[in-house]
Motif scaffolding. Structure first.
Motif, mmCIF file in Angstrom:
data_model
loop_
_atom_site.group_PDB
_atom_site.id
_atom_site.type_symbol
_atom_site.label_atom_id
_atom_site.label_comp_id
_atom_site.label_asym_id
_atom_site.label_seq_id
_atom_site.Cartn_x
_atom_site.Cartn_y
_atom_site.Cartn_z
ATOM 1 N N ARG A 162 37.036 31.868 35.259
ATOM 2 C CA ARG A 162 37.171 32.963 36.211
ATOM 3 C C ARG A 162 36.536 34.256 35.691
ATOM 4 O O ARG A 162 35.849 34.967 36.432
ATOM 5 C CB ARG A 162 38.640 33.203 36.533
ATOM 6 N N ALA A 163 36.757 34.575 34.436
ATOM 7 C CA ALA A 163 36.218 35.819 33.872
ATOM 8 C C ALA A 163 34.694 35.803 33.905
ATOM 9 O O ALA A 163 34.051 36.811 34.230
ATOM 10 C CB ALA A 163 36.734 36.022 32.449
ATOM 11 N N ALA A 164 34.088 34.657 33.588
ATOM 12 C CA ALA A 164 32.633 34.567 33.618
ATOM 13 C C ALA A 164 32.108 34.716 35.039
ATOM 14 O O ALA A 164 31.076 35.358 35.278
ATOM 15 C CB ALA A 164 32.187 33.231 33.028
ATOM 16 N N ASP A 219 38.459 48.384 38.597
ATOM 17 C CA ASP A 219 38.188 48.664 37.176
ATOM 18 C C ASP A 219 36.901 47.992 36.712
ATOM 19 O O ASP A 219 36.802 47.474 35.586
ATOM 20 C CB ASP A 219 39.363 48.186 36.308
ATOM 21 N N GLY A 220 35.890 47.980 37.591
ATOM 22 C CA GLY A 220 34.592 47.441 37.219
ATOM 23 C C GLY A 220 34.492 45.928 37.232
ATOM 24 O O GLY A 220 33.445 45.370 36.893
ATOM 25 N N ARG A 221 35.533 45.237 37.643
ATOM 26 C CA ARG A 221 35.524 43.785 37.669
ATOM 27 C C ARG A 221 35.492 43.275 39.111
ATOM 28 O O ARG A 221 36.168 43.815 39.982
ATOM 29 C CB ARG A 221 36.755 43.220 36.942
ATOM 30 N N ASN A 222 34.705 42.215 39.344
ATOM 31 C CA ASN A 222 34.566 41.642 40.680
ATOM 32 C C ASN A 222 35.645 40.587 40.923
ATOM 33 O O ASN A 222 35.865 39.713 40.084
ATOM 34 C CB ASN A 222 33.193 40.994 40.840
ATOM 35 N N HIS A 223 36.282 40.682 42.072
ATOM 36 C CA HIS A 223 37.304 39.702 42.445
ATOM 37 C C HIS A 223 36.995 39.201 43.854
ATOM 38 O O HIS A 223 36.726 39.996 44.764
ATOM 39 C CB HIS A 223 38.706 40.332 42.430
ATOM 40 N N TYR A 224 37.051 37.882 44.033
ATOM 41 C CA TYR A 224 36.824 37.295 45.351
ATOM 42 C C TYR A 224 38.148 37.216 46.099
ATOM 43 O O TYR A 224 39.136 36.676 45.579
ATOM 44 C CB TYR A 224 36.205 35.908 45.219
ATOM 45 N N PRO A 225 38.208 37.742 47.314
ATOM 46 C CA PRO A 225 39.482 37.824 48.039
ATOM 47 C C PRO A 225 40.134 36.472 48.284
ATOM 48 O O PRO A 225 41.355 36.361 48.248
ATOM 49 C CB PRO A 225 39.107 38.511 49.353
ATOM 50 N N GLN A 226 39.321 35.419 48.530
ATOM 51 C CA GLN A 226 39.926 34.122 48.809
ATOM 52 C C GLN A 226 40.718 33.589 47.620
ATOM 53 O O GLN A 226 41.723 32.880 47.790
ATOM 54 C CB GLN A 226 38.869 33.098 49.255
ATOM 55 N N ASP A 227 40.313 33.941 46.387
ATOM 56 C CA ASP A 227 41.074 33.514 45.208
ATOM 57 C C ASP A 227 42.429 34.211 45.161
ATOM 58 O O ASP A 227 43.462 33.597 44.861
ATOM 59 C CB ASP A 227 40.288 33.826 43.935
ATOM 60 N N LEU A 228 42.422 35.511 45.448
ATOM 61 C CA LEU A 228 43.668 36.277 45.456
ATOM 62 C C LEU A 228 44.593 35.793 46.574
ATOM 63 O O LEU A 228 45.819 35.738 46.403
ATOM 64 C CB LEU A 228 43.357 37.762 45.626
ATOM 65 N N ALA A 255 53.725 39.299 40.584
ATOM 66 C CA ALA A 255 53.711 38.640 39.278
ATOM 67 C C ALA A 255 52.603 37.591 39.207
ATOM 68 O O ALA A 255 51.902 37.478 38.186
ATOM 69 C CB ALA A 255 55.072 38.007 39.010
ATOM 70 N N ALA A 256 52.428 36.811 40.270
ATOM 71 C CA ALA A 256 51.415 35.761 40.270
ATOM 72 C C ALA A 256 50.008 36.338 40.179
ATOM 73 O O ALA A 256 49.163 35.843 39.418
ATOM 74 C CB ALA A 256 51.557 34.911 41.530
ATOM 75 N N GLU A 258 47.586 35.594 36.987
ATOM 76 C CA GLU A 258 46.396 34.767 37.150
ATOM 77 C C GLU A 258 45.101 35.569 37.202
ATOM 78 O O GLU A 258 44.032 35.052 36.860
ATOM 79 C CB GLU A 258 46.528 33.912 38.409
ATOM 80 N N HIS A 259 45.184 36.822 37.640
ATOM 81 C CA HIS A 259 43.950 37.603 37.812
ATOM 82 C C HIS A 259 43.926 38.882 36.981
ATOM 83 O O HIS A 259 42.939 39.620 37.039
ATOM 84 C CB HIS A 259 43.765 37.956 39.297
#
Length: 596
Positions: free
Chosen positions: A362-364, A478-487, A542-543, A547-548
């Motif tokens: 995930r981080a990569a 905070d400069g990190r990309n997150h995909y909404p479907q994962d959240l 918490a989840a 996880e993210h």
């Protein structure tokens, strides 16, 4: 590197003549063979099958063409405002004969789509409306109640005399001529009418055949997909025309009322293929019981394409495990990728092997690189392979520099091929932005352009496309990309009170960085009397944090049906965000307070 190449027959061959012309071929070669069957569950709960052969389809399409040209000129628009039926199919085919541009829409009484219908209809400004007698009162009310262009005539499809077919004289159809306007779902902006040409239809139908494992002239389509949607229209109308295959279809509402009808219809026929978005496979799996699975025979299902929205690995696994006892083979499932701007079909993974599901770091992935890990963990995501393109090119491109990215590097998905539309109706500026992409220093054998920018993030790995998310939906904290479907998946799995696949994650402005908001619908299966809002929120926070490594700024539990969705069932995150900021969402907390 870019995937794909153009099929020879798409450059010179049978695809260089209009697909609609094949109606005459099949009427001559197999006049009595069934062409289209509509299964009407409103007339009979067991399903009333109404079938027309190729001769009748050819006759009725030409009769409709004559009737349309009595009022409309070539290049005018005809709006299809009628329920799913054989009449809808004949109106569509007749419009393609007549040089009148079809606008496949729906009856105004279809719930939940009023705003979209108003905007799409007004944008197309049709000269003629085709409807049926049962929908006529709704059409008249629609025209009376809204400030929309008034048509010259409203035609009742069932009143068109088939004898008019004798008056039709074939006219040359240029492949660059617009056949219909496919209005995209949209979430916050007005729906855009994608100009689909006759050449686009020809190419994409043949490309789709290349992606399927069906048998020309034998395999049967079984579908409930709406004909006003790109996947439903191409799969049900265009795909069978290529080789004269039989299409069996019903209304979307019939599927919604009883999703097992879909699989029951499949079980009735030999050598079947089908297609549906991810939510449909989840929906039918949730409704399956030992009792209603009895009698199903899915051993003759050759392929079921899963596309049109993000594909969840859990959906593929659960669908197979639930229906394996009914003969479903794991390799039957074919994840795919497509969009209206490419007519519909771009890639598919239908090669007699189980779907490709990979665990990636995930981080990569947040940093823009796909790194496959050996096993799923709390620090990994699962991605579904969507296969390779057929008869077109797919490239992963840096949207800023327009440089093609190497394999395993995330970028924007670009598409080039004869199935790519020329642009949007009456919107040259947006057309240039989306359809005018040019690669900087393309590799040998890869066209420089024009490319269609999909607005989707993806990566190529081991010769297959993996879709990672929408560019516009990307959440940067905070400069990190997150995909909404994962959240969203993390949130819905945190507590049983959250309704699966009815969660929207989106950012809101913060002082120094974007902040995460998660809106989730309440699961009706958890009674209000047993609901602890604080506990649900605590588990979600918490989840997501675990996880993210991400803080939830705001979590909102709302009543069922409160999440905004597009016409194809996708989560409309931008529209949900607007309603959240405006305080318009039906919160469960307010309902609990009212009860107290």
């Amino acid at each position: 590197m870019a995937l794909g190449s153009l099929l020879p027959e798409l450059v010179e061959g049978p695809a260089r003549s209009p697909l609609i012309g094949l109606l005459a071929k099949w009427a001559a070669e197999k006049p009595d063979a069934p062409a289209f069957t509509f299964v009407d569950y409103s007339a009979n709960p067991k399903g009333l099958k109404i079938t027309i052969d190729w001769t009748e389809a050819y006759r009725r399409a030409r009769a409709m063409a004559v009737r349309l040209r009595q009022t409309a000129e070539p290049g005018d628009r005809v709006a299809l405002l009628l329920p799913q039926s054989l009449e809808y199919m004949m109106a569509m085919l007749g419009a393609m004969y007549s040089h009148v541009i079809a606008v496949p829409l729906f009856s105004p009484d279809l719930p939940g789509h009023a705003d979209r219908l108003i905007r799409a209809y007004a944008d197309a400004a049709p000269t003629v409306i085709v409807t049926v007698e049962s929908a006529l009162p709704y059409v008249q009310k629609f025209l009376d109640d809204h400030d929309v262009p008034q048509p010259k005539e409203v035609i009742l499809a069932e009143s068109v005399d088939s004898a008019l077919a004798a008056d039709w004289v074939d006219e040359p159809i240029d492949l660059d001529e617009v056949a219909y306007l496919q209005y995209t779902s949209g979430s916050t902006r007005a729906p855009a009418g994608v100009e689909i040409t006759h050449g686009n239809v020809n190419a994409n139908a043949r490309q789709l055949w290349g992606g399927f494992t069906g048998t020309p002239g034998r395999s049967m389509l079984v579908s409930w997909l709406p004909l006003f949607h790109d996947m439903g229209l191409i799969a049900t109308m265009a795909l069978p025309l290529v080789y004269g295959n039989h299409a069996v279809y019903t209304a979307p509402l019939s599927f919604v009322m009883n999703p097992l009808r879909w699989l029951q219809l499949i079980s009735e026929y030999e050598d079947v293929y089908t297609a549906a978005p991810n939510f449909a496979y989840e929906y039918v799996t949730e409704r399956a019981t030992d009792a209603n699975k009895a009698g199903l025979d899915l051993s003759r299902l050759r392929g079921c394409l899963n596309g049109a929205e993000p594909i969840r690995p859990a959906t593929l696994k659960n669908f197979y495990e639930t229906f394996a006892s009914a003969g479903l083979r794991e390799y039957t499932q074919g994840p795919g990728y497509g969009l209206a701007e490419a007519t519909v079909f771009v890639t598919a993974d239908c090669h007699d092997v189980p779907p490709t599901i990979l665990s990636v770091d995930r981080a990569a992935l947040m940093r823009g690189t796909m790194q496959v890990v050996e096993a799923e963990s709390e620090r990994s995501n699962e991605l579904v392979g969507c296969g390779a393109p057929v008869g077109q090119f797919v490239a992963i491109v840096d949207p800023e520099t327009c440089v093609e990215q190497p394999d395993d590097q995330v970028g924007e998905i670009w598409v080039h091929g004869p199935n790519v539309a020329p642009g949007y109706w009456k919107n040259s500026e947006r057309s240039q932005d989306v359809f005018g992409g040019m690669l900087a220093d393309p590799a040998e054998g890869v066209p420089e352009g024009p490319w269609m920018r999909t607005g989707d993030f993806g990566v190529i790995h081991d010769g297959a496309l993996f879709v990672t998310g929408r560019i516009k939906d990307l959440i940067i904290v905070d400069g990190r990309n997150h995909y909404p479907q994962d959240l969203e998946v993390t949130a819905q799995e945190a507590h049983p009170a959250i309704r699966p696949d009815h969660v929207a994650a989106f950012p809101v402005p913060g002082r120094e960085t974007e902040q995460l908001v998660i809106v989730a619908e309440r699961n009706r299966r958890v009674p209000l009397a047993q609901l602890d809002l604080a506990e649900v929120e605590e588990r979600v926070r918490a989840a997501v944090n675990l996880e993210h490594e991400m803080r939830v700024h705001d979590f909102v539990l709302i009543e069922p049906g409160g999440i905004s969705k597009t016409s194809s069932g996708k989560i409309a995150r931008a529209a949900t965000r607007q309603r959240h900021l405006a305080g318009e969402l039906p919160t469960t907390g307010a309902r609990l307070s009212a009860r107290g």
